[in-house]
Design a protein around this motif. Sequence first.
Motif, PDB file in Angstrom:
ATOM      1  N   ALA A  60       0.848  -1.175   0.000  1.00  0.00           N
ATOM      2  CA  ALA A  60       0.000   0.000   0.000  1.00  0.00           C
ATOM      3  C   ALA A  60       0.892   1.238   0.000  1.00  0.00           C
ATOM      4  O   ALA A  60       1.990   1.228   0.569  1.00  0.00           O
ATOM      5  N   ASP A  61       0.406   2.295  -0.629  1.00  0.00           N
ATOM      6  CA  ASP A  61       1.198   3.527  -0.704  1.00  0.00           C
ATOM      7  C   ASP A  61       1.556   4.045   0.686  1.00  0.00           C
ATOM      8  O   ASP A  61       2.633   4.617   0.884  1.00  0.00           O
ATOM      9  N   SER A  62       0.663   3.840   1.635  1.00  0.00           N
ATOM     10  CA  SER A  62       0.865   4.386   2.972  1.00  0.00           C
ATOM     11  C   SER A  62       2.001   3.726   3.748  1.00  0.00           C
ATOM     12  O   SER A  62       2.482   4.288   4.740  1.00  0.00           O
ATOM     13  N   VAL A  63       2.436   2.550   3.300  1.00  0.00           N
ATOM     14  CA  VAL A  63       3.490   1.842   4.037  1.00  0.00           C
ATOM     15  C   VAL A  63       4.741   1.611   3.202  1.00  0.00           C
ATOM     16  O   VAL A  63       5.767   1.161   3.742  1.00  0.00           O
ATOM     17  N   ARG A  64       4.668   1.881   1.909  1.00  0.00           N
ATOM     18  CA  ARG A  64       5.810   1.607   1.035  1.00  0.00           C
ATOM     19  C   ARG A  64       7.024   2.401   1.512  1.00  0.00           C
ATOM     20  O   ARG A  64       6.952   3.581   1.807  1.00  0.00           O
ATOM     21  N   GLY A  65       8.140   1.706   1.609  1.00  0.00           N
ATOM     22  CA  GLY A  65       9.366   2.331   2.085  1.00  0.00           C
ATOM     23  C   GLY A  65       9.573   2.204   3.583  1.00  0.00           C
ATOM     24  O   GLY A  65      10.677   2.438   4.077  1.00  0.00           O
ATOM     25  N   ARG A  66       8.531   1.838   4.312  1.00  0.00           N
ATOM     26  CA  ARG A  66       8.634   1.658   5.762  1.00  0.00           C
ATOM     27  C   ARG A  66       8.445   0.197   6.175  1.00  0.00           C
ATOM     28  O   ARG A  66       9.060  -0.259   7.139  1.00  0.00           O
ATOM     29  N   PHE A  67       7.573  -0.507   5.463  1.00  0.00           N
ATOM     30  CA  PHE A  67       7.279  -1.901   5.785  1.00  0.00           C
ATOM     31  C   PHE A  67       7.926  -2.811   4.735  1.00  0.00           C
ATOM     32  O   PHE A  67       8.015  -2.454   3.550  1.00  0.00           O
ATOM     33  N   THR A  68       8.312  -4.003   5.172  1.00  0.00           N
ATOM     34  CA  THR A  68       8.861  -5.004   4.264  1.00  0.00           C
ATOM     35  C   THR A  68       8.229  -6.353   4.558  1.00  0.00           C
ATOM     36  O   THR A  68       8.251  -6.812   5.701  1.00  0.00           O
ATOM     37  N   ILE A  69       7.671  -6.964   3.518  1.00  0.00           N
ATOM     38  CA  ILE A  69       7.100  -8.295   3.652  1.00  0.00           C
ATOM     39  C   ILE A  69       8.107  -9.308   3.129  1.00  0.00           C
ATOM     40  O   ILE A  69       8.802  -9.058   2.137  1.00  0.00           O
ATOM     41  N   SER A  70       8.206 -10.446   3.811  1.00  0.00           N
ATOM     42  CA  SER A  70       9.116 -11.509   3.383  1.00  0.00           C
ATOM     43  C   SER A  70       8.505 -12.846   3.776  1.00  0.00           C
ATOM     44  O   SER A  70       7.550 -12.901   4.547  1.00  0.00           O
ATOM     45  N   ARG A  71       9.086 -13.898   3.219  1.00  0.00           N
ATOM     46  CA  ARG A  71       8.569 -15.223   3.508  1.00  0.00           C
ATOM     47  C   ARG A  71       9.707 -16.209   3.619  1.00  0.00           C
ATOM     48  O   ARG A  71      10.748 -16.051   2.975  1.00  0.00           O
ATOM     49  N   ASP A  72       9.483 -17.230   4.437  1.00  0.00           N
ATOM     50  CA  ASP A  72      10.413 -18.345   4.585  1.00  0.00           C
ATOM     51  C   ASP A  72       9.621 -19.603   4.265  1.00  0.00           C
ATOM     52  O   ASP A  72       8.859 -20.099   5.101  1.00  0.00           O
ATOM     53  N   ASN A  73       9.797 -20.101   3.053  1.00  0.00           N
ATOM     54  CA  ASN A  73       9.004 -21.260   2.621  1.00  0.00           C
ATOM     55  C   ASN A  73       9.340 -22.502   3.439  1.00  0.00           C
ATOM     56  O   ASN A  73       8.484 -23.357   3.658  1.00  0.00           O
ATOM     57  N   ALA A  74      10.569 -22.617   3.900  1.00  0.00           N
ATOM     58  CA  ALA A  74      10.951 -23.784   4.705  1.00  0.00           C
ATOM     59  C   ALA A  74      10.222 -23.806   6.044  1.00  0.00           C
ATOM     60  O   ALA A  74       9.969 -24.882   6.601  1.00  0.00           O
ATOM     61  N   LYS A  75       9.876 -22.634   6.539  1.00  0.00           N
ATOM     62  CA  LYS A  75       9.175 -22.541   7.829  1.00  0.00           C
ATOM     63  C   LYS A  75       7.692 -22.247   7.657  1.00  0.00           C
ATOM     64  O   LYS A  75       6.967 -22.100   8.648  1.00  0.00           O
ATOM     65  N   SER A  76       7.243 -22.123   6.407  1.00  0.00           N
ATOM     66  CA  SER A  76       5.832 -21.808   6.125  1.00  0.00           C
ATOM     67  C   SER A  76       5.393 -20.579   6.922  1.00  0.00           C
ATOM     68  O   SER A  76       4.314 -20.563   7.540  1.00  0.00           O
ATOM     69  N   THR A  77       6.219 -19.566   6.870  1.00  0.00           N
ATOM     70  CA  THR A  77       5.978 -18.366   7.669  1.00  0.00           C
ATOM     71  C   THR A  77       6.189 -17.117   6.807  1.00  0.00           C
ATOM     72  O   THR A  77       7.115 -17.066   5.996  1.00  0.00           O
ATOM     73  N   VAL A  78       5.328 -16.142   7.025  1.00  0.00           N
ATOM     74  CA  VAL A  78       5.460 -14.843   6.379  1.00  0.00           C
ATOM     75  C   VAL A  78       5.683 -13.800   7.467  1.00  0.00           C
ATOM     76  O   VAL A  78       5.156 -13.923   8.575  1.00  0.00           O
ATOM     77  N   TYR A  79       6.466 -12.794   7.127  1.00  0.00           N
ATOM     78  CA  TYR A  79       6.827 -11.756   8.087  1.00  0.00           C
ATOM     79  C   TYR A  79       6.433 -10.380   7.550  1.00  0.00           C
ATOM     80  O   TYR A  79       6.389 -10.164   6.343  1.00  0.00           O
ATOM     81  N   LEU A  80       6.198  -9.473   8.473  1.00  0.00           N
ATOM     82  CA  LEU A  80       6.013  -8.080   8.106  1.00  0.00           C
ATOM     83  C   LEU A  80       6.883  -7.247   9.034  1.00  0.00           C
ATOM     84  O   LEU A  80       6.582  -7.115  10.221  1.00  0.00           O
ATOM     85  N   GLN A  81       7.982  -6.735   8.491  1.00  0.00           N
ATOM     86  CA  GLN A  81       8.859  -5.849   9.246  1.00  0.00           C
ATOM     87  C   GLN A  81       8.337  -4.434   9.104  1.00  0.00           C
ATOM     88  O   GLN A  81       8.231  -3.922   7.987  1.00  0.00           O
ATOM     89  N   MET A  82       8.011  -3.818  10.222  1.00  0.00           N
ATOM     90  CA  MET A  82       7.426  -2.483  10.219  1.00  0.00           C
ATOM     91  C   MET A  82       8.384  -1.519  10.904  1.00  0.00           C
ATOM     92  O   MET A  82       8.654  -1.654  12.104  1.00  0.00           O
ATOM     93  N   ASN A  83       8.898  -0.583  10.141  1.00  0.00           N
ATOM     94  CA  ASN A  83       9.820   0.432  10.652  1.00  0.00           C
ATOM     95  C   ASN A  83       9.181   1.813  10.569  1.00  0.00           C
ATOM     96  O   ASN A  83       8.197   2.015   9.863  1.00  0.00           O
ATOM     97  N   SER A  84       9.751   2.746  11.287  1.00  0.00           N
ATOM     98  CA  SER A  84       9.273   4.138  11.280  1.00  0.00           C
ATOM     99  C   SER A  84       7.765   4.194  11.505  1.00  0.00           C
ATOM    100  O   SER A  84       7.031   4.874  10.779  1.00  0.00           O
TER     101      SER A  84
END
Length: 121
Positions: A60-84
């Motif tokens: 979303a425009d409101s979070v671009r540049g501050r949030f990062t989504i990532s995934r670890d397929n081996a752990k079947s887990t998705v992450y959302l790193q939220m900064n600022s």
Amino acid sequence: QVQLVESGGGLVQAGGSLRLSCAVSGRTFSSTTMGWFRQTPGKEREFVAAIYWTGGADYADSVRGRFTISRDNAKSTVYLQMNSLKPEDTAVYYCAATPYLTRATRDYDYWGQGTQVSVSS
């Protein structure tokens, strides 16, 4: 049975960071698009970020540049790193799963229970 379990929410001061996690079971994670959405009282659930099973991510425009989504397929887990983080980021955050390449809330079939993120000014 597909289950999504979020963790990592909490209270943080403005400018701080949090990392949300969402563990998925009961579905082939590597072929699943994962999304994060958020909702505040009286408002519709809104898109935050998605990471597609084919690769690539959308924000979303409101979070671009501050949030990062990532995934670890081996752990079947998705992450959302939220900064600022900002007070307006305060919401219940939900992870969701879909087999499609989409950011549309209606296209997500499975949802977690939600985790509260509160940002104080």
